[in-house]
Design a protein around this motif. Sequence first.
Motif, short mmCIF file in Angstrom:
data_model
loop_
_atom_site.label_atom_id
_atom_site.label_comp_id
_atom_site.label_asym_id
_atom_site.label_seq_id
_atom_site.Cartn_x
_atom_site.Cartn_y
_atom_site.Cartn_z
N ARG A 56 -8.11 11.50 -0.31
CA ARG A 56 -7.02 10.59 0.03
C ARG A 56 -7.27 9.25 -0.65
O ARG A 56 -8.39 8.76 -0.65
CB ARG A 56 -6.91 10.40 1.54
N GLU A 73 -5.50 5.17 -1.61
CA GLU A 73 -4.52 4.12 -1.33
C GLU A 73 -4.32 3.37 -2.64
O GLU A 73 -5.30 3.10 -3.34
CB GLU A 73 -5.04 3.18 -0.25
N ARG A 80 0.82 -1.22 0.00
CA ARG A 80 0.00 0.00 0.00
C ARG A 80 0.85 1.27 0.00
O ARG A 80 1.80 1.41 0.75
CB ARG A 80 -0.93 0.01 1.20
N GLY A 81 0.44 2.16 -0.88
CA GLY A 81 0.98 3.51 -0.89
C GLY A 81 -0.17 4.47 -0.63
O GLY A 81 -1.33 4.14 -0.91
N ASN A 82 0.12 5.63 -0.09
CA ASN A 82 -0.92 6.62 0.20
C ASN A 82 -0.60 7.91 -0.55
O ASN A 82 0.56 8.27 -0.71
CB ASN A 82 -0.97 6.91 1.70
N ALA A 83 -1.65 8.58 -0.98
CA ALA A 83 -1.47 9.85 -1.70
C ALA A 83 -2.75 10.67 -1.59
O ALA A 83 -3.80 10.17 -1.17
CB ALA A 83 -1.15 9.58 -3.17
N SER A 94 0.17 11.70 -7.30
CA SER A 94 1.62 11.50 -7.39
C SER A 94 2.02 10.39 -6.42
O SER A 94 1.58 10.37 -5.27
CB SER A 94 2.37 12.77 -7.01
N THR A 95 2.90 9.50 -6.88
CA THR A 95 3.43 8.45 -6.02
C THR A 95 4.57 9.02 -5.17
O THR A 95 5.00 10.15 -5.38
CB THR A 95 3.93 7.26 -6.85
N ASP A 96 5.07 8.21 -4.24
CA ASP A 96 6.16 8.65 -3.37
C ASP A 96 7.42 9.05 -4.13
O ASP A 96 8.18 9.90 -3.69
CB ASP A 96 6.50 7.56 -2.35
N ASP A 97 7.63 8.43 -5.29
CA ASP A 97 8.83 8.76 -6.09
C ASP A 97 8.58 9.90 -7.07
O ASP A 97 9.43 10.19 -7.92
CB ASP A 97 9.37 7.53 -6.80
N GLY A 98 7.43 10.56 -6.98
CA GLY A 98 7.16 11.75 -7.78
C GLY A 98 6.49 11.51 -9.12
O GLY A 98 6.21 12.46 -9.85
N GLN A 146 1.61 -0.09 -4.75
CA GLN A 146 2.88 0.49 -5.18
C GLN A 146 3.50 -0.26 -6.35
O GLN A 146 4.26 0.31 -7.12
CB GLN A 146 3.87 0.55 -4.01
#
Length: 123
Positions: free
Chosen positions: A76, A78, A30-33, A50-54, A81
């Motif tokens: 928000r 989820e 899981r990723g959050n954005a 946008s993901t954590d890596d931009g 990834q």
Amino acid sequence: MLVLGALLSVLGVSIVLACAINDRTIEEARGNAVAEVVDTSLTRTVVRFSTDDGRIFIPPAGVLYPEGLQTGQQVRVEYDQRNPDLVRVAERTAAVSLLPVATSLLGVWVVLGPVYWVLRRRS
């Protein structure tokens, strides 16, 4: 009539199972954005995040469990990834699909049950 009812019932249960599988897949990585709702239509709700890596993603299938979202809204989300195209509104799960599917199946059997009974009595 019974075959049609059974087929529609299997379809409804399959929808709920597919939602649960998607939820499990998202939970595994899981990723959050925060996403912006780009477009809403009858068939899908498109978001951009946008993901954590931009990297910026706009999932072609839209977002899971989009009820109540409006264009321009920030929400928000989820996402998986490993596959950011699989995204859902945060804190919404397959449980959201239970009421519509159950209501639909109830309607199917409320209609098909009496039709089957009438046809059975005539023969």
